[in-house]
Scaffold this active site. Structure first.
Site, PDB file in Angstrom:
ATOM      1  N   ASP A  48       0.846  -1.202   0.000  1.00 12.94           N
ATOM      2  CA  ASP A  48       0.000   0.000   0.000  1.00 12.94           C
ATOM      3  C   ASP A  48       0.881   1.252   0.000  1.00 12.94           C
ATOM      4  O   ASP A  48       1.085   1.882   1.043  1.00 12.94           O
ATOM      5  CB  ASP A  48      -0.924  -0.034   1.212  1.00 12.94           C
ATOM      6  CG  ASP A  48      -2.004   1.036   1.146  1.00 12.94           C
ATOM      7  OD1 ASP A  48      -2.222   1.587   0.054  1.00 12.94           O
ATOM      8  OD2 ASP A  48      -2.625   1.312   2.193  1.00 12.94           O
TER       9      ASP A  48
ATOM     10  N   LYS B 251       0.396   4.052  -2.072  1.00 10.37           N
ATOM     11  CA  LYS B 251      -0.328   5.289  -2.410  1.00 10.37           C
ATOM     12  C   LYS B 251       0.541   6.211  -3.273  1.00 10.37           C
ATOM     13  O   LYS B 251       0.726   7.396  -2.987  1.00 10.37           O
ATOM     14  CB  LYS B 251      -0.796   6.011  -1.144  1.00 10.37           C
ATOM     15  CG  LYS B 251      -1.732   5.191  -0.264  1.00 10.37           C
ATOM     16  CD  LYS B 251      -2.130   5.965   0.969  1.00 10.37           C
ATOM     17  CE  LYS B 251      -3.135   5.214   1.825  1.00 10.37           C
ATOM     18  NZ  LYS B 251      -2.540   4.023   2.493  1.00 10.37           N
TER      19      LYS B 251
ATOM     20  N   ASN C   9       7.024   8.739 -14.583  1.00  6.67           N
ATOM     21  CA  ASN C   9       8.230   7.914 -14.627  1.00  6.67           C
ATOM     22  C   ASN C   9       8.586   7.359 -13.256  1.00  6.67           C
ATOM     23  O   ASN C   9       8.991   6.194 -13.131  1.00  6.67           O
ATOM     24  CB  ASN C   9       9.418   8.716 -15.174  1.00  6.67           C
ATOM     25  CG  ASN C   9       9.360   8.892 -16.679  1.00  6.67           C
ATOM     26  OD1 ASN C   9       8.595   8.213 -17.360  1.00  6.67           O
ATOM     27  ND2 ASN C   9      10.156   9.812 -17.206  1.00  6.67           N
TER      28      ASN C   9
END
Length: 231
Positions: free
Chosen positions: A61, A63, A69
């Site tokens: 996780d 985020k 890139n």
């Protein structure tokens, strides 16, 4: 249903030793773990490699919210570690989500999930950053962008599962944090729900943390979650 089925246990710890102690105590009862930023920063990537080598599924996780890139590079790194899922922040737009999906193609087992609106946020929080939509409206808007970008699914609270399932159809993954047992503390989640309501609404996976990891007997606690989900 194999072992925990659609239940992911969140290893929200600040040390590798504490996380591995819970994994050892759960044994064959759990196959799927979430490793977030706190544990990854404290323990490093070797823990993810070890979990994957032991046959566990790992939801990494991260985020991710960066230029395309950089996001693509991080997704490739997650795939090389053996992760099964990795998160990218949908608020970054279709560019970073599409870059993540493209990078994941080299790793057939890796699924890219778009975080919509974190479960601690409400409509008031969204208004503070200039978003006039309700939490549900914003979740659905971002989920639509994620679908167009090719993401395998989304992260959303229990309260948005039903409309998401109606919009995305049966094949998209919907992974749901903010799941607590009846009577438990919300634990910082502003839009929580119970295991049973989440599964009934169409969640592919539910994420549970302290209900299991801080219990005196994590294996028994995981069985309670499974029973509460009607599994």
């Amino acid at each position: 249903m194999e072992r925990t089925g659609p239940i992911i246990v969140a290893l929200d710890f600040d040390s590798r030793r504490a996380a591995e102690a819970v994994v050892d105590r759960l044994g064959d009862e759990c196959r799927f773990y979430k490793v977030g930023l706190e544990l990854l920063t404290a323990a490093g990537p070797d823990l993810v490699r070890r979990l994957a080598a032991q046959g566990h599924e790992v939801f990494l996780d991260l985020k991710l919210f960066e230029i395309p890139n950089s996001v693509a590079g991080a997704v490739r790194a997650a795939g090389a570690l053996g992760a099964s899922m990795v998160t990218v922040h949908s608020m970054g737009g279709t560019g970073i989500m599409a870059a993540a999906v493209a990078a994941a193609r080299d790793f057939p087992r890796l699924r890219v999930l778009a975080l919509t609106v974190v479960t601690s946020m409400t409509g008031t929080d969204l208004a503070d950053i200039g978003i006039g939509n309700s939490a549900e409206e914003q979740v659905l808007r971002l989920a639509g962008l994620a679908e167009k970008a090719g993401c395998h699914g989304v992260i959303a609270s229990p309260q948005e599962i039903a409309p998401l399932r109606g919009m995305l159809g049966p094949d998209s993954l919907i992974v749901t944090p903010g799941v607590t047992l009846p009577g438990e503390s919300r634990g910082g989640h502003a839009r929580p729900g119970t295991p049973r309501t989440a599964i009934a609404a169409g969640a592919s996976y539910i994420v549970v943390g302290r209900s299991v990891t801080r219990a005196a007997d994590p294996a028994t606690a995981l069985q309670r979650v499974r029973s509460a989900a009607g599994l």
